[in-house]
Design an enzyme around this catalytic site. Structure first.
Site, mmCIF file in Angstrom:
data_model
loop_
_atom_site.group_PDB
_atom_site.id
_atom_site.type_symbol
_atom_site.label_atom_id
_atom_site.label_comp_id
_atom_site.label_asym_id
_atom_site.label_seq_id
_atom_site.Cartn_x
_atom_site.Cartn_y
_atom_site.Cartn_z
ATOM 1 N N GLY A 17 3.065 -3.359 6.293
ATOM 2 C CA GLY A 17 1.819 -3.935 6.723
ATOM 3 C C GLY A 17 2.230 -4.498 8.166
ATOM 4 O O GLY A 17 1.973 -3.641 9.129
ATOM 5 N N GLY A 18 2.051 -5.778 8.002
ATOM 6 C CA GLY A 18 2.339 -6.462 9.579
ATOM 7 C C GLY A 18 3.303 -6.039 10.217
ATOM 8 O O GLY A 18 2.765 -5.894 11.738
ATOM 9 N N HIS A 35 -4.446 0.139 -3.234
ATOM 10 C CA HIS A 35 -3.871 -1.094 -2.588
ATOM 11 C C HIS A 35 -4.343 -2.405 -3.283
ATOM 12 O O HIS A 35 -5.527 -2.394 -3.758
ATOM 13 C CB HIS A 35 -4.284 -1.117 -1.130
ATOM 14 C CG HIS A 35 -3.301 -1.947 -0.512
ATOM 15 N ND1 HIS A 35 -3.546 -3.516 -0.243
ATOM 16 C CD2 HIS A 35 -2.162 -1.900 0.270
ATOM 17 C CE1 HIS A 35 -2.415 -4.008 0.283
ATOM 18 N NE2 HIS A 35 -1.543 -3.138 0.890
ATOM 19 N N GLU A 71 3.988 -2.162 -4.581
ATOM 20 C CA GLU A 71 3.839 -3.446 -3.567
ATOM 21 C C GLU A 71 3.488 -4.686 -4.767
ATOM 22 O O GLU A 71 2.433 -4.842 -5.013
ATOM 23 C CB GLU A 71 2.734 -3.187 -2.860
ATOM 24 C CG GLU A 71 3.001 -1.967 -1.825
ATOM 25 C CD GLU A 71 2.001 -2.139 -0.762
ATOM 26 O OE1 GLU A 71 2.695 -2.062 0.376
ATOM 27 O OE2 GLU A 71 0.672 -2.492 -0.690
ATOM 28 N N GLU A 84 -5.149 -5.078 -1.931
ATOM 29 C CA GLU A 84 -6.395 -5.759 -1.431
ATOM 30 C C GLU A 84 -7.601 -5.000 -1.951
ATOM 31 O O GLU A 84 -8.661 -5.720 -2.037
ATOM 32 C CB GLU A 84 -6.171 -5.465 0.094
ATOM 33 C CG GLU A 84 -5.175 -6.589 0.324
ATOM 34 C CD GLU A 84 -4.270 -6.373 1.525
ATOM 35 O OE1 GLU A 84 -4.610 -5.518 2.365
ATOM 36 O OE2 GLU A 84 -3.127 -6.831 1.946
ATOM 37 N N GLY A 123 2.590 -9.980 2.956
ATOM 38 C CA GLY A 123 1.943 -10.595 4.074
ATOM 39 C C GLY A 123 2.414 -12.250 3.719
ATOM 40 O O GLY A 123 2.036 -13.117 4.393
ATOM 41 N N SER A 162 6.263 -7.405 2.932
ATOM 42 C CA SER A 162 6.940 -8.038 3.708
ATOM 43 C C SER A 162 8.430 -7.321 4.297
ATOM 44 O O SER A 162 9.381 -8.022 4.549
ATOM 45 C CB SER A 162 7.374 -9.352 3.461
ATOM 46 O OG SER A 162 6.280 -10.234 3.216
ATOM 47 N N ASN A 175 0.432 0.719 7.096
ATOM 48 C CA ASN A 175 -0.796 0.556 6.618
ATOM 49 C C ASN A 175 -1.487 -0.797 7.598
ATOM 50 O O ASN A 175 -0.974 -1.924 7.588
ATOM 51 C CB ASN A 175 -0.922 -0.026 5.238
ATOM 52 C CG ASN A 175 -2.055 -0.382 4.685
ATOM 53 O OD1 ASN A 175 -3.230 -0.248 5.372
ATOM 54 N ND2 ASN A 175 -2.070 -1.211 3.656
ATOM 55 N N TRP A 176 -2.487 -0.216 8.454
ATOM 56 C CA TRP A 176 -2.792 -1.154 9.751
ATOM 57 C C TRP A 176 -3.735 -2.189 8.903
ATOM 58 O O TRP A 176 -4.180 -3.065 9.781
ATOM 59 C CB TRP A 176 -3.287 -0.383 11.013
ATOM 60 C CG TRP A 176 -2.364 0.394 11.682
ATOM 61 C CD1 TRP A 176 -1.023 0.655 11.245
ATOM 62 C CD2 TRP A 176 -2.645 1.156 12.780
ATOM 63 N NE1 TRP A 176 -0.377 1.580 11.974
ATOM 64 C CE2 TRP A 176 -1.458 1.745 13.249
ATOM 65 C CE3 TRP A 176 -3.669 1.158 13.625
ATOM 66 C CZ2 TRP A 176 -1.123 2.426 14.203
ATOM 67 C CZ3 TRP A 176 -3.616 2.072 14.533
ATOM 68 C CH2 TRP A 176 -2.329 2.479 15.077
ATOM 69 N N LYS A 177 -4.447 -1.932 8.007
ATOM 70 C CA LYS A 177 -5.421 -2.473 7.259
ATOM 71 C C LYS A 177 -6.626 -2.919 8.329
ATOM 72 O O LYS A 177 -6.778 -1.875 9.007
ATOM 73 C CB LYS A 177 -4.685 -3.931 6.730
ATOM 74 C CG LYS A 177 -3.569 -3.749 5.977
ATOM 75 C CD LYS A 177 -3.177 -4.959 5.261
ATOM 76 C CE LYS A 177 -1.837 -4.742 4.551
ATOM 77 N NZ LYS A 177 -1.249 -5.761 3.860
HETATM 78 P P1 13P Z 1 3.036 -6.600 4.682
HETATM 79 O O1 13P Z 1 4.398 -5.824 5.241
HETATM 80 O O2 13P Z 1 2.359 -7.282 5.727
HETATM 81 O O3 13P Z 1 3.714 -7.681 3.766
HETATM 82 O O4 13P Z 1 2.014 -5.858 3.956
HETATM 83 C C1 13P Z 1 2.480 -4.794 3.055
HETATM 84 C C2 13P Z 1 1.155 -3.942 2.490
HETATM 85 O O5 13P Z 1 0.236 -4.495 2.099
HETATM 86 C C3 13P Z 1 1.467 -2.597 2.918
HETATM 87 O O6 13P Z 1 0.282 -2.006 2.574
#
Ligand code: 13P
Length: 250
Positions: A233-234, A94, A166, A96, A172, A212, A9-11
């Site tokens: 994510g990251g 998600h 999640e 967010e 994050g 993470s 997920n590149w956000k």
């Molecule tokens: P991180 O891997 O950066 O913690 O993010 C997880 C995430 O929200 C994937 O959708």
């Protein structure tokens, strides 16, 4: 047999130049062929990403979509628009989107319905906040997210659903749920699905863990019996890390 899946997920990251660069770097790497690999760039780059991956097994997903099929919804994108540029998978719910864009379970239920009606695959995200975990309410919270956002679907529609647990406190933050905490929640989710639908459905759905996940912890998390992959994510923004996570599966 449920699938092993690693989705990035590149956000709101990666302009078009960076998108091409990251995908080129990913395509150069040998990736575990037993794992379905998905990337979810921002809306503006979906079509380009899909074209860049035409000769690859990597799939492209959207990070969100609107529940209506069309209409006066300024700034929104519909399922048909995604499908029109070759996108068949969408991340819904998600944390967010829930936190910053006020998407609640009732709204997500509508998005799920639309995605499934449009024959898309929905990656349905859920997970508790830190205060739910510290107060011991995490199982109840997750059960209500599933029941209110997802359990209106027909049994036959589960084939087009992927789940992503999640925990918000692990996203994050560098703080990962322990492999045991992930396993415990994934097993609870399967039990909840068994009670509402059937054991076959519960056993066939892929449940990803997100929060993470890094090359250093992926193997241990993916080694748990009810963890079928990750929503990253990251670490998905770096080809080497993302490939190492994909290849962390035995
Ligand atoms: P991180 O891997 O950066 O913690 O993010 C997880 C995430 O929200 C994937 O959708």
């Amino acid at each position: 047999m449920r699938k092993k899946i690693v989705a990035g997920n590149w956000k709101m990251n990666c302009d078009i130049a960076h998108t091409y660069e990251l995908l080129d770097q990913l395509k150069e790497r040998a990736l575990n062929e037993d794992v379905e690999v998905i990337v979810a760039p921002p809306f503006t780059n979906l079509q380009s990403a899909n074209q860049a991956l035409i000769d690859s097994d990597i799939l492209v997903a959207a990070q969100n979509m609107h529940q209506a099929t069309n209409g006066a919804y300024t700034g929104e994108v519909s399922a048909d628009m995604l499908k029109g540029v070759g996108i068949e998978t969408v991340i819904l719910g998600h944390s967010e989107r829930r936190a910053y864009f006020h998407e609640d379970n009732a709204l997500l239920a509508k998005k799920v319905t639309t995605a499934l009606e449009k024959e898309m695959t929905a990656i349905f995200c859920f997970g508790e906040e830190l205060e739910d975990r510290t107060s011991g309410n995490h199982f109840n919270l997750v059960a209500s997210q599933l029941k209110e956002g997802l359990f209106h679907i027909e049994a036959a529609d589960w084939k087009d659903v992927v789940l992503a647990y999640e925990p918000v406190w692990a996203i994050g933050t560098g703080e990962t749920a322990s492999p045991e905490q992930a396993q415990e929640m994934h097993a609870f989710v399967r039990k909840t699905i068994t009670e509402a639908y059937s054991e076959d459905i519960a056993n066939d759905v892929s449940i990803l863990y997100g929060g993470s996940v890094k090359p250093a912890n992926a193997a241990e998390i993916f080694g748990k019996p009810d963890v079928d992959g990750g929503l990253i994510g990251g670490a998905a923004l770096d080809a080497e890390s993302f490939a190492a996570i994909i290849n962390a599966f035995e």
